[in-house]
Design an enzyme around this catalytic site. Structure first.
Site, PDB file in Angstrom:
ATOM      1  N   ARG A   1       0.829  -1.210   0.000  1.00  0.00           N
ATOM      2  CA  ARG A   1       0.000   0.000   0.000  1.00  0.00           C
ATOM      3  C   ARG A   1       0.859   1.253   0.000  1.00  0.00           C
ATOM      4  O   ARG A   1       0.550   2.244  -0.678  1.00  0.00           O
ATOM      5  CB  ARG A   1      -0.933   0.006   1.210  1.00  0.00           C
TER       6      ARG A   1
ATOM      7  N   TYR B   1       0.816 -13.317  -0.754  1.00  0.00           N
ATOM      8  CA  TYR B   1       1.325 -13.016  -2.097  1.00  0.00           C
ATOM      9  C   TYR B   1       2.525 -12.087  -1.967  1.00  0.00           C
ATOM     10  O   TYR B   1       2.633 -11.340  -0.998  1.00  0.00           O
ATOM     11  CB  TYR B   1       0.239 -12.360  -2.968  1.00  0.00           C
TER      12      TYR B   1
ATOM     13  N   ASP C   1     -13.584   3.944   0.924  1.00  0.00           N
ATOM     14  CA  ASP C   1     -14.100   3.360   2.160  1.00  0.00           C
ATOM     15  C   ASP C   1     -15.075   4.291   2.879  1.00  0.00           C
ATOM     16  O   ASP C   1     -15.911   3.837   3.664  1.00  0.00           O
ATOM     17  CB  ASP C   1     -12.947   3.014   3.112  1.00  0.00           C
TER      18      ASP C   1
HETATM   19  P1  FAD Z   1      -8.090   4.885   3.362  1.00  0.00           P
HETATM   20  O1  FAD Z   1      -7.018   4.174   2.653  1.00  0.00           O
HETATM   21  O2  FAD Z   1      -8.539   4.390   4.679  1.00  0.00           O
HETATM   22  O3  FAD Z   1      -7.600   6.414   3.513  1.00  0.00           O
HETATM   23  C1  FAD Z   1      -8.292   7.366   4.288  1.00  0.00           C
HETATM   24  C2  FAD Z   1      -7.367   8.537   4.575  1.00  0.00           C
HETATM   25  O4  FAD Z   1      -8.118   9.576   5.181  1.00  0.00           O
HETATM   26  C3  FAD Z   1      -6.245   8.172   5.527  1.00  0.00           C
HETATM   27  O5  FAD Z   1      -5.030   8.679   5.037  1.00  0.00           O
HETATM   28  C4  FAD Z   1      -6.666   8.853   6.815  1.00  0.00           C
HETATM   29  O6  FAD Z   1      -5.570   9.223   7.623  1.00  0.00           O
HETATM   30  C5  FAD Z   1      -7.409  10.071   6.296  1.00  0.00           C
HETATM   31  N1  FAD Z   1      -8.392  10.610   7.241  1.00  0.00           N
HETATM   32  C6  FAD Z   1      -9.279   9.915   7.996  1.00  0.00           C
HETATM   33  N2  FAD Z   1     -10.043  10.763   8.726  1.00  0.00           N
HETATM   34  C7  FAD Z   1      -9.621  12.011   8.433  1.00  0.00           C
HETATM   35  C8  FAD Z   1     -10.025  13.311   8.879  1.00  0.00           C
HETATM   36  N3  FAD Z   1     -11.022  13.477   9.772  1.00  0.00           N
HETATM   37  N4  FAD Z   1      -9.389  14.403   8.380  1.00  0.00           N
HETATM   38  C9  FAD Z   1      -8.377  14.259   7.461  1.00  0.00           C
HETATM   39  N5  FAD Z   1      -7.952  13.050   7.020  1.00  0.00           N
HETATM   40  C10 FAD Z   1      -8.578  11.937   7.486  1.00  0.00           C
HETATM   41  N6  FAD Z   1      -5.818  -2.224   2.746  1.00  0.00           N
HETATM   42  C11 FAD Z   1      -5.226  -3.367   2.375  1.00  0.00           C
HETATM   43  O7  FAD Z   1      -5.819  -4.124   1.592  1.00  0.00           O
HETATM   44  N7  FAD Z   1      -3.980  -3.700   2.839  1.00  0.00           N
HETATM   45  C12 FAD Z   1      -3.283  -2.876   3.682  1.00  0.00           C
HETATM   46  O8  FAD Z   1      -2.190  -3.205   4.077  1.00  0.00           O
HETATM   47  C13 FAD Z   1      -3.878  -1.644   4.076  1.00  0.00           C
HETATM   48  N8  FAD Z   1      -3.206  -0.803   4.909  1.00  0.00           N
HETATM   49  C14 FAD Z   1      -3.801   0.367   5.276  1.00  0.00           C
HETATM   50  C15 FAD Z   1      -3.099   1.252   6.096  1.00  0.00           C
HETATM   51  C16 FAD Z   1      -3.659   2.467   6.485  1.00  0.00           C
HETATM   52  C17 FAD Z   1      -2.890   3.405   7.385  1.00  0.00           C
HETATM   53  C18 FAD Z   1      -4.970   2.819   6.032  1.00  0.00           C
HETATM   54  C19 FAD Z   1      -5.586   4.144   6.447  1.00  0.00           C
HETATM   55  C20 FAD Z   1      -5.693   1.938   5.208  1.00  0.00           C
HETATM   56  C21 FAD Z   1      -5.118   0.712   4.822  1.00  0.00           C
HETATM   57  N9  FAD Z   1      -5.773  -0.184   3.965  1.00  0.00           N
HETATM   58  C22 FAD Z   1      -5.181  -1.341   3.578  1.00  0.00           C
HETATM   59  C23 FAD Z   1      -7.133   0.083   3.480  1.00  0.00           C
HETATM   60  C24 FAD Z   1      -7.139   0.407   2.046  1.00  0.00           C
HETATM   61  O9  FAD Z   1      -6.129   1.335   1.726  1.00  0.00           O
HETATM   62  C25 FAD Z   1      -8.500   0.970   1.782  1.00  0.00           C
HETATM   63  O10 FAD Z   1      -9.489   0.014   2.092  1.00  0.00           O
HETATM   64  C26 FAD Z   1      -8.723   1.282   0.336  1.00  0.00           C
HETATM   65  O11 FAD Z   1      -7.528   1.624  -0.309  1.00  0.00           O
HETATM   66  C27 FAD Z   1      -9.711   2.433   0.191  1.00  0.00           C
HETATM   67  O12 FAD Z   1      -8.986   3.615   0.424  1.00  0.00           O
HETATM   68  P2  FAD Z   1      -9.580   4.980   0.902  1.00  0.00           P
HETATM   69  O13 FAD Z   1      -8.699   6.032   0.288  1.00  0.00           O
HETATM   70  O14 FAD Z   1     -11.023   5.052   0.670  1.00  0.00           O
HETATM   71  O15 FAD Z   1      -9.395   4.981   2.485  1.00  0.00           O
END
Ligand code: FAD
Length: 418
Positions: free
Chosen positions: A107, A212, A294
Site C-alpha cells: 500500500r 502473495y 471506504d
Molecule cells: P483509506 O485508505 O482508509 O484512507 C483514508 C485517509 O483519510 C487516511 O489517510 C486517513 O488518515 C485520512 N483521514 C481519515 N479521517 C480524516 C479526517 N477526519 N481528516 C483528514 N484526514 C482523514 N488495505 C489493504 O488491503 N492492505 C493494507 O495493508 C492496508 N493498509 C492500510 C493502512 C492504512 C494506514 C490505512 C488508512 C488503510 C489501509 N488499507 C489497507 C485500506 C485500504 O487502503 C483501503 O481500504 C482502500 O484503499 C480504500 O482507500 P480509501 O482512500 O477510501 O481509504
C-alpha cells in the site's frame, strides 16, 4: 467569481490521491487535507485488479507499478489440509481479457507513486477535519487545530470512520465477527515457492489464510482471517497499527498444512484488527458534499476490491467534475451516485457472501463448495469475473453533459485554457 470549482478532498489515502491525480490530469486543481502529520509506511499488501490497474496506467502510473508491484500469474486455492481446490490464471489472460495485469502492491508503494503524480503542492498534512458545514453554495471545513477552509465541493475520502460521511447519514460500522492478522516477511527467509508470483489461499472452518509477494518480489504479504467475536468489547479494534502476536496467530492455524507455518514462523511482528464494513449508502451526495472509497462503501476484504473500488470512484468522479463548472456540481454528484451506487453495493454484498462460503465447516456444504470451486477454475473462472475486472471506470459522460448543458459549454473553454 471563478467558474473553476474549489474542490477540497479530505484524506490522502488511495482514493483521495487517485482523485487528485485524475483531476490534475484533466487540468482541475484541488486541495487535499490529511490528518496524518507524515505519510509513513503503514499497511501491507493490496491487490490491484485490472479494473483499477487500467485507469491507474492511464494516469501515468504504469512504470511505477511495473517497478514496485508484482504481476500475479495465478491464484491458487487450497483446503486447510493443503489439498488443491482451484487455480485461476491471471498473468497474460488478464491482459487479454481485461486489458491490464493483476498486481499485488505494498500500500505504501502505491500511495507514494500517487503522491509523486499529484506533487506536494495540493497536500496539507496534519489537518484533521472535525466537521463539515454546508453553507448555501459553499461548504466550510472545520479542523481540529481550529482553522477553517471554504470550498465549492467537499469530497470525503477519509476511510471507514469518515467524518464527511456523517453529513450524509447517521450510521455506524458493522462488525463482521472476524479479525485479521497481517504482516510482511522477507521472501529470502522463506522456502523458494514463496517467490512465485501467485496469490495463495487456504480455506478452512471459520477462517482462511492468504499470501502473495509485493515490493518487486522482496516481501511476502499475508493476511489471516479468524473469528473474533469478542473484538468490539476487547482489545481488537479497527486499526492498521495495533500489534498482534505471531504465537497467537500460529495457534489459530494449528494443524493447517502448506506454506502457512513457514510464513508465520518467519514473521517478527504482526498487525491485527477487527473487520468491519457498513450498509450500502442510500444517497452519496448532499448538496456539495460527497464521499468515495471506504468512506462511501467500506467492504470486507473477501473480493479484494477495497482499493480497486476507491480507484474506480475517483476516476468516475474526476471525469464528471472536469466536465462541469461550479453550478453543475450538484448534478455531477447525482450522476456520480447513479454510476457508482449499485455497483459498489453489489460488491459490498458479494464480499459478505464470500465470507460465509470461504469459511464453511468440513461436511456436505463444504464438499459442494469445493466442487463448485473446481468447476469454476481455469480460464472459465477468470471469464466469470468479467463483471468485476472488466469494468471501465471512465464514464461515457453523456448523462452528465445532457443534465448540465451550461456546464459542458464552460468545461470546453476550461479545457482549452488548461
Ligand atoms: P483509506 O485508505 O482508509 O484512507 C483514508 C485517509 O483519510 C487516511 O489517510 C486517513 O488518515 C485520512 N483521514 C481519515 N479521517 C480524516 C479526517 N477526519 N481528516 C483528514 N484526514 C482523514 N488495505 C489493504 O488491503 N492492505 C493494507 O495493508 C492496508 N493498509 C492500510 C493502512 C492504512 C494506514 C490505512 C488508512 C488503510 C489501509 N488499507 C489497507 C485500506 C485500504 O487502503 C483501503 O481500504 C482502500 O484503499 C480504500 O482507500 P480509501 O482512500 O477510501 O481509504
Amino acid at each position: 467569481m471563478s467558474a473553476v470549482p474549489r474542490i477540497a478532498v479530505v484524506g490522502a489515502g488511495i482514493g483521495g490521491l487517485t482523485l487528485a491525480a485524475a483531476l490534475r490530469g484533466r487540468g482541475v486543481p484541488c486541495r487535499i487535507f490529511e490528518q496524518a502529520r507524515r505519510l509513513t509506511e503503514v499497511g501491507a499488501g493490496v491487490q490491484l485488479a485490472p479494473n483499477a490497474v487500467r485507469p491507474l496506467r492511464d494516469l501515468g502510473l504504469g512504470g511505477r507499478l511495473a517497478e514496485s508491484a508484482v504481476a500475479i500469474e495465478a491464484m491458487e486455492t487450497r483446503g486447510w489440509e493443503g489439498e488443491p481446490l482451484a487455480r485461476t490464471p491471471f498473468g497474460a489472460a488478464c491482459e487479454q481479457l481485461f486489458g491490464a495485469p493483476y498486481y499485488a502492491v505494498h500500500r505504501a508503494d502505491l500511495q507514494r507513486a500517487l503522491l509523486d503524480t499529484v506533487g506536494p503542492e495540493p497536500l496539507s498534512l496534519g489537518r484533521a477535519v472535525r466537521s463539515v458545514v454546508p453553507q448555501g453554495d459553499a461548504v466550510r471545513l472545520d479542523f481540529d487545530d481550529g482553522s477553517t477552509h471554504h470550498a465549492d465541493l467537499v469530497v470525503g475520502a477519509d476511510g471507514i470512520h469518515s467524518v464527511v460521511r456523517q453529513t450524509l447519514i447517521d450510521d455506524a460500522p458493522v462488525f463482521s465477527g472476524l479479525g485479521v492478522y497481517r504482516g510482511l516477511v522477507p521472501v529470502d527467509e522463506l522456502p523458494a515457492a514463496a517467490r512465485e508470483p501467485r496469490i495463495r489461499m487456504w480455506l478452512g472452518p471459520g477462517r482462511h489464510f492468504v499470501c502473495y509477494p509485493v515490493r518487486g518480489g522482496e516481501l511476502l504479504s499475508f493476511a489471516a482471517i479468524a473469528p473474533r467475536h469478542d473484538a468490539p468489547t476487547g482489545s481488537w479494534v479497527e486499526s492498521w497499527s495495533a500489534e498482534g502476536s505471531p504465537a497467537e496467530l500460529a495457534a489459530a492455524f494449528d494443524g493447517w498444512r502448506g506454506l502457512i507455518h513457514d510464513v508465520i514462523g518467519a514473521s517478527r511482528s504482526v498487525r491485527r484488527w477487527a473487520l468491519y464494513d457498513r450498509e450500502a449508502l442510500p444517497h452519496w451526495a448532499a448538496g456539495r458534499v460527497t464521499v468515495l472509497g471506504d468512506a462511501a462503501h467500506p467492504m470486507l476484504p473477501f473480493l479484494a476490491q477495497g482499493a480497486n473500488q476507491a480507484v474506480e470512484d475517483a476516476v468516475d468522479l474526476a471525469c464528471r467534475l472536469a466536465a462541469t463548472d461550479r453550478s453543475g456540481i450538484p448534478a455531477a454528484l447525482l450522476a456520480y451516485q447513479a454510476a457508482r451506487g449499485a455497483r459498489t453495493a453489489a460488491i459490498q454484498h458479494g464480499a459478505r457472501g464470500h465470507s460465509a462460503s470461504m469459511h464453511l465447516p468440513d461436511g456436505p456444504l463444504r464438499a459442494q463448495r469445493d466442487l463448485e470451486l473446481r468447476r469454476s477454475a481455469g480460464l472459465e473462472g477468470l471469464r466469470q469475473r468479467a463483471w468485476l475486472y472488466g469494468h471501465r471506470a471512465e464514464p461515457a459522460m453523456t448523462s452528465a453533459k445532457t443534465s448540465t448543458k451550461t456546464s459542458a459549454r464552460t468545461s470546453k473553454s476550461k479545457r482549452s485554457s488548461a
